[in-house]
Design a protein around this motif. Sequence first.
Motif, PDB file in Angstrom:
ATOM      1  N   ALA A   1       0.842  -1.198   0.000  1.00  0.00           N
ATOM      2  CA  ALA A   1       0.000   0.000   0.000  1.00  0.00           C
ATOM      3  C   ALA A   1       0.879   1.251   0.000  1.00  0.00           C
ATOM      4  CB  ALA A   1      -0.925  -0.004   1.207  1.00  0.00           C
ATOM      5  N   MET A   2       0.943   1.868  -1.176  1.00  0.00           N
ATOM      6  CA  MET A   2       1.828   3.019  -1.302  1.00  0.00           C
ATOM      7  C   MET A   2       1.396   4.180  -0.409  1.00  0.00           C
ATOM      8  SD  MET A   2       3.238   4.968  -4.641  1.00  0.00           S
ATOM      9  CE  MET A   2       1.686   5.362  -5.370  1.00  0.00           C
ATOM     10  N   GLN A   3       0.084   4.460  -0.356  1.00  0.00           N
ATOM     11  CA  GLN A   3      -0.354   5.629   0.409  1.00  0.00           C
ATOM     12  C   GLN A   3      -0.059   5.477   1.899  1.00  0.00           C
ATOM     13  OE1 GLN A   3      -1.378   8.496  -1.120  1.00  0.00           O
ATOM     14  NE2 GLN A   3      -1.030   9.305   0.931  1.00  0.00           N
ATOM     15  N   LEU A   4      -0.159   4.246   2.363  1.00  0.00           N
ATOM     16  CA  LEU A   4       0.162   3.961   3.767  1.00  0.00           C
ATOM     17  C   LEU A   4       1.604   4.381   4.058  1.00  0.00           C
ATOM     18  CD1 LEU A   4      -1.127   2.314   6.236  1.00  0.00           C
ATOM     19  CD2 LEU A   4       0.307   0.430   5.436  1.00  0.00           C
TER      20      LEU A   4
ATOM     21  N   ALA B   1       6.036  -5.705  -0.053  1.00  0.00           N
ATOM     22  CA  ALA B   1       6.550  -4.423   0.433  1.00  0.00           C
ATOM     23  C   ALA B   1       5.613  -3.265   0.114  1.00  0.00           C
ATOM     24  CB  ALA B   1       7.921  -4.160  -0.191  1.00  0.00           C
ATOM     25  N   ASP B   2       5.686  -2.250   0.951  1.00  0.00           N
ATOM     26  CA  ASP B   2       4.967  -0.999   0.674  1.00  0.00           C
ATOM     27  C   ASP B   2       5.877  -0.008  -0.055  1.00  0.00           C
ATOM     28  OD1 ASP B   2       2.527  -1.769   2.031  1.00  0.00           O
ATOM     29  OD2 ASP B   2       3.743  -1.681   3.853  1.00  0.00           O
ATOM     30  N   GLY B   3       7.149  -0.306  -0.086  1.00  0.00           N
ATOM     31  CA  GLY B   3       8.101   0.508  -0.833  1.00  0.00           C
ATOM     32  C   GLY B   3       9.408  -0.246  -0.959  1.00  0.00           C
ATOM     33  N   VAL B   4      10.105  -0.001  -2.076  1.00  0.00           N
ATOM     34  CA  VAL B   4      11.405  -0.642  -2.300  1.00  0.00           C
ATOM     35  C   VAL B   4      12.319   0.393  -2.958  1.00  0.00           C
ATOM     36  CG1 VAL B   4      12.666  -2.497  -3.483  1.00  0.00           C
ATOM     37  CG2 VAL B   4      10.370  -2.939  -2.624  1.00  0.00           C
TER      38      VAL B   4
ATOM     39  N   TRP C   1       2.905   0.131  -4.645  1.00  0.00           N
ATOM     40  CA  TRP C   1       3.991   0.351  -3.680  1.00  0.00           C
ATOM     41  C   TRP C   1       4.868   1.486  -4.209  1.00  0.00           C
ATOM     42  CZ3 TRP C   1       8.734  -0.692  -5.987  1.00  0.00           C
ATOM     43  CH2 TRP C   1       8.741  -1.593  -7.052  1.00  0.00           C
ATOM     44  N   ALA C   2       5.615   2.090  -3.298  1.00  0.00           N
ATOM     45  CA  ALA C   2       6.393   3.278  -3.670  1.00  0.00           C
ATOM     46  C   ALA C   2       7.795   2.894  -4.125  1.00  0.00           C
ATOM     47  CB  ALA C   2       6.490   4.219  -2.461  1.00  0.00           C
ATOM     48  N   LEU C   3       8.214   3.478  -5.234  1.00  0.00           N
ATOM     49  CA  LEU C   3       9.614   3.334  -5.657  1.00  0.00           C
ATOM     50  C   LEU C   3      10.411   4.447  -4.984  1.00  0.00           C
ATOM     51  CD1 LEU C   3      11.659   1.771  -7.381  1.00  0.00           C
ATOM     52  CD2 LEU C   3      11.247   3.445  -9.203  1.00  0.00           C
ATOM     53  N   MET C   4      11.499   4.049  -4.356  1.00  0.00           N
ATOM     54  CA  MET C   4      12.291   5.010  -3.579  1.00  0.00           C
ATOM     55  C   MET C   4      13.624   5.277  -4.279  1.00  0.00           C
ATOM     56  SD  MET C   4      11.510   3.127   0.055  1.00  0.00           S
ATOM     57  CE  MET C   4      12.372   4.322   1.067  1.00  0.00           C
ATOM     58  N   GLY C   5      13.919   6.538  -4.455  1.00  0.00           N
ATOM     59  CA  GLY C   5      15.204   6.931  -5.029  1.00  0.00           C
ATOM     60  C   GLY C   5      16.146   7.358  -3.912  1.00  0.00           C
ATOM     61  N   LEU C   6      17.207   6.616  -3.710  1.00  0.00           N
ATOM     62  CA  LEU C   6      18.152   6.923  -2.631  1.00  0.00           C
ATOM     63  C   LEU C   6      19.451   7.439  -3.247  1.00  0.00           C
ATOM     64  CD1 LEU C   6      17.797   3.699  -0.414  1.00  0.00           C
ATOM     65  CD2 LEU C   6      16.273   5.677  -0.568  1.00  0.00           C
ATOM     66  N   PHE C   7      19.871   8.609  -2.833  1.00  0.00           N
ATOM     67  CA  PHE C   7      21.134   9.111  -3.397  1.00  0.00           C
ATOM     68  C   PHE C   7      22.156   9.380  -2.304  1.00  0.00           C
ATOM     69  CE2 PHE C   7      18.443  12.945  -3.044  1.00  0.00           C
ATOM     70  CZ  PHE C   7      19.285  13.831  -2.380  1.00  0.00           C
ATOM     71  N   CYS C   8      23.406   9.420  -2.713  1.00  0.00           N
ATOM     72  CA  CYS C   8      24.519   9.583  -1.780  1.00  0.00           C
ATOM     73  C   CYS C   8      24.494  10.980  -1.173  1.00  0.00           C
ATOM     74  CB  CYS C   8      25.833   9.345  -2.522  1.00  0.00           C
ATOM     75  SG  CYS C   8      27.293   9.467  -1.484  1.00  0.00           S
ATOM     76  N   GLY C   9      24.442  11.055   0.142  1.00  0.00           N
ATOM     77  CA  GLY C   9      24.385  12.339   0.826  1.00  0.00           C
ATOM     78  C   GLY C   9      25.695  13.114   0.709  1.00  0.00           C
TER      79      GLY C   9
ATOM     80  N   ASP D   1      12.660  12.724 -11.955  1.00  0.00           N
ATOM     81  CA  ASP D   1      12.260  12.501 -13.345  1.00  0.00           C
ATOM     82  C   ASP D   1      11.962  11.031 -13.633  1.00  0.00           C
ATOM     83  OD1 ASP D   1      12.538  15.198 -13.654  1.00  0.00           O
ATOM     84  OD2 ASP D   1      14.486  15.112 -14.655  1.00  0.00           O
ATOM     85  N   ILE D   2      12.591  10.137 -12.883  1.00  0.00           N
ATOM     86  CA  ILE D   2      12.230   8.718 -13.017  1.00  0.00           C
ATOM     87  C   ILE D   2      10.792   8.505 -12.539  1.00  0.00           C
ATOM     88  CG2 ILE D   2      12.655   6.435 -11.985  1.00  0.00           C
ATOM     89  CD1 ILE D   2      15.674   7.142 -12.038  1.00  0.00           C
ATOM     90  N   GLY D   3      10.392   9.293 -11.540  1.00  0.00           N
ATOM     91  CA  GLY D   3       9.037   9.169 -10.999  1.00  0.00           C
ATOM     92  C   GLY D   3       8.984   8.629  -9.584  1.00  0.00           C
ATOM     93  N   CYS D   4      10.132   8.506  -8.930  1.00  0.00           N
ATOM     94  CA  CYS D   4      10.159   7.951  -7.568  1.00  0.00           C
ATOM     95  C   CYS D   4       9.238   8.755  -6.650  1.00  0.00           C
ATOM     96  CB  CYS D   4      11.578   7.987  -7.006  1.00  0.00           C
ATOM     97  SG  CYS D   4      12.705   6.897  -7.884  1.00  0.00           S
TER      98      CYS D   4
END
Lengths: 107, 309
Positions: free
Chosen positions: B2-5, B59-62, B131-139, B183-186
């Motif tokens: 559940a993405m909204q969750l 999963a609700d997000g990956v 489910w939500a796609l998560m974009g993780l970038f290097c801090g 832009d990917i849409g995450c």
Amino acid sequence: MSEKLVVDVLTLDAVQCAACQYMFEAISALPENIRQHVEFKEWTIKNPEGINKFLELNGKVLPTIAIKGELIFESIIPTFEELLDALEAKAPEALKAEIAKVREQQG
Amino acid sequence: MAMQLLLDAYQGKPTPKVPWVPYAGVHCAYMIGEKADVYLQDPDLIAKGVLYAAERYKADGVPLLFDLNVEGMSMGCEATWYPDNPPAITGHPLADKTLAEANLKVPTAADGRWPVVVAAGKKVMAQKGDWALMGLFCGPLTLASHLRGVKIFTDVIKNKPLAHEIMDFCAQVCAESARIYRDIGCEIIAIVDPVASQIRPETFREFVTPACQEAIKVIHEANRVSSFFICGDATKVMEEVCQVGTQGFAIDEQMNMPYIRDLAVKYGLGFGGNLKLTLALSLGIVDPREDAIVSMAAGGMTGFTLAPG
């Protein structure tokens, strides 16, 4: 070669974890003349030997630098000067002389 | 699933049940029978692995990737690939050169490893479920460490002008990474800065907080959800993490969950954690089921996401 100062770096894994990578690099990137007097090793908690070392040293957090069996830098990557100070405090005479040379070069 | 969750929890809102995010990373490669180094260089494999992980773990997000070397390698940092881990940066272009001498440029979606990441992300977005796609970038501080090496930890105390120059550059890179994931849409875009736990609070405020602001602005202007991921024993900088400007944060197994929960509630933030990645999930010293129950009991149902720590 005279007695070496034992430095243990407790990590999750210096390849996998950036915090561990740079804690370990603080030691591995020391000037060559200092490194020659230091016996350093990474202990990853991902294997039994690393877990045993963590328990032996009473480790609390990862990553940690222990010098001569004492936990010195726990979840804080030292500046170069802080590291030299900590090494010097437990160093045999030969290492103290090399640390002094590095300080002299740095002015 | 559940993405909204998940989006609600990540923004610090109460949820009817606790959402769940496995930071699958290169474990996705393992699950589809591929080596990590092959997987991370093939957009079809990445998409296959991420989609499989989302289904397998309900999963609700990956995250699309959990690899903090994309930016550095896309600027030409030397690195070593591994079959069972993300690559590791081994060469630091600013160790003995200035930014100008090293001629570093902010990598765009067309540079280095980014085209593979973008292609993979688009494939996932086209096929994924609820489910939500998560974009993780290097801090910024981790990136500065990759570029300058361990010297950056001396620079932030002893050579502040140089440290600021490098961190300002890293801030630009972070903002561009945020644009690429936008832009990917995450749906969720997170700053992942593990080494930010290894500095003093005043250093965090002086260097890390400002270097995150442009990226956070990119995320929020696109109406995406933001987070700040930190590793290790981050206790001494947690107030700073809460004030960095993201809508939430994620922490690791070394943090005390009731303390983290109370801090998150105080600031109205989402928070994620903290299954014991090492003791439970990797080594099995702690029972993973019991560990999950402990995490969920401590996390509660306001802003909390169950995730590995």
